[in-house]
Scaffold this active site. Structure first.
Site, PDB file in Angstrom:
ATOM      1  N   ASP A  97       0.840  -1.209   0.000  1.00 30.58           N
ATOM      2  CA  ASP A  97       0.000   0.000   0.000  1.00 30.58           C
ATOM      3  C   ASP A  97       0.868   1.249   0.000  1.00 30.58           C
ATOM      4  OD1 ASP A  97       0.745  -0.912   2.615  1.00 30.58           O
ATOM      5  OD2 ASP A  97      -0.618   0.527   3.514  1.00 30.58           O
ATOM      6  N   GLU A 142      -0.012  -1.612   5.563  1.00 28.54           N
ATOM      7  CA  GLU A 142       1.023  -1.227   6.525  1.00 28.54           C
ATOM      8  C   GLU A 142       0.826   0.201   7.006  1.00 28.54           C
ATOM      9  OE1 GLU A 142       4.692   0.481   8.145  1.00 28.54           O
ATOM     10  OE2 GLU A 142       3.685   1.146   6.325  1.00 28.54           O
TER      11      GLU A 142
HETATM   12 ZN   LIG Z   1       6.526   2.477   4.222  1.00 24.50          ZN
END
Ligand SMILES: [Zn+2]
Length: 383
Positions: A75, A140
């Protein structure tokens, strides 16, 4: 090692990844793209579902131990106001040796470099022993659900070393703080501001809570040799609706950066303790933990760190410094059951300070060199 890709093809892979708008969702397209390249080179992969729409990707070469874990997130953060970008954030654009685009730095270049290195190692049959496990994670940037899932499903159990390829081209991060978010809500009773005794002001106990938290949670007497002290701040406060009404609801949010000596559990206990004290005096405060990622502390003395430091010197002329960092990585979730001597590091193409910024870039040359560096590092560690 002879790469199976030309430089143009290596840049094209990064370009294709940047073109996928995986802004905290849609990682599945990144996973499918990488899965396809791996499979073209005879590498087995598995998609690990995290939610109905979000997945991790795991790919593996070799067998047995040691198991070298290599990881990156799929992401990216939002590009924000695109008019503040000199180029289209989702079109990788080269200018004067720099590759611009959202994720060029954090961290599709690191992710691509790991994937390409693994394919080259496989195609050159260079792995002398053990396993290399590539773990691409989802989400994340918000909460780390992907890494949590990999940990829970046992993908880290047999892992002997871990590199997270977050942008950190000039320093090797071997420890980092944890990160927590809290939301504290204060419930009161609405009343006209001329008759406050008919209600209960939700803001009053909340301000007391904030004051107490600022003095009772912060503790400069406790510090980690590498990471320093715990940091705590109230960062959002909201309450009331009308200037002449006694407010019935107020909320405050806090971000806390934890250290091993003063960990997430202890901070939760302190927040609850402060709320309970005020509740006994008539307040109605509730404490909600909205995110909790533990700190990662390793001693930085592993063979892996030594190999990486030497290779940093070889490829870039200066040996990267070894540091602790205030920022978190997927290491918080992946290393939940590993000890202080576990070989962990964050080391990847791009400057850390460039992450999440407009006009984010990676140097083309640094990206390409990191592919060679990772190839040497993996072969050296697993020999
Ligand atoms: Zn990162």
């Amino acid at each position: 090692m002879i790469s199976v890709f030309t430089e143009e093809q290596k840049v094209k892979i990064l370009e294709d990844l940047v073109a996928i708008k995986s802004v905290n969702e849609n990682e599945i397209e990144v996973a499918e793209y990488l899965k396809k390249i791996f499979e073209e080179h005879g590498i087995e992969t598995s998609i690990v579902p995290v939610t109905d729409t979000r997945v991790n990707l795991v790919a593996e070469i070799g067998s047995g131990s040691p198991v070298f874990g290599i990881s990156g997130h799929m992401d990216v953060v939002s590009p924000g106001d695109e008019s503040k970008w000199a180029t289209d954030p989702f079109v990788l654009t080269e200018k004067e040796g720099k590759l611009y685009g959202r994720g060029a730095n954090d961290m599709k270049s690191g992710l691509a470099a790991l994937a390409i290195a693994m394919i080259d190692i496989k195609e050159n049959d260079s792995l002398q022993k053990g396993t290399v496990r590539f773990m691409a994670t989802t989400g994340e940037e918000v909460g780390g659900a992907g890494a949590k899932k990999l940990y829970e499903e046992g993908y880290m159990e047999d892992v002997d070393a871990l590199i997270v390829a977050e942008p950190s081209q000039d320093v090797i991060v071997y420890s980092h703080k944890g990160s927590m978010n809290f939301k504290v809500s204060s419930n009161g009773q609405e009343a006209h501001s001329s008759m406050p005794h008919l209600g209960y002001n939700a803001i009053d106990p909340l301000t007391e809570f904030i004051t107490k938290a600022n003095t009772e949670v912060r503790d400069p007497s406790r510090s980690n040799e590498t990471l320093g002290e715990l940091i705590m701040n109230c960062t959002i406060i909201q309450g009331g609706q009308q200037v002449n009404s006694i407010p019935s609801l107020a909320t405050a949010e806090f971000n806390v950066r934890t250290i091993p000596e003063y960990d997430n559990e202890e901070v939760i206990d302190k927040f609850n303790h402060i709320a309970e004290g005020l509740n006994r005096e008539g307040a109605n405060l509730t404490v909600e933990v909205t995110m909790s990622l533990p700190s990662v502390f390793t001693d930085g003395k592993s063979n892996l760190v030594k190999i990486a430091q030497a290779l940093g010197g070889k490829y870039f002329g200066v040996k990267p410094e070894l540091i602790g960092s205030p920022g978190v990585t997927d290491g918080s979730n992946l290393l939940r059951s590993k000890g202080d001597d576990f070989p962990f590091m964050m080391f990847g193409p791009g400057l850390t300070k460039m992450a999440h910024k407009n006009n984010e870039y990676v140097d083309r040359d640094v990206y390409l060199k990191f592919i060679d560096l990772y190839e040497e590092m993996i072969v050296e560690f697993n020999k």
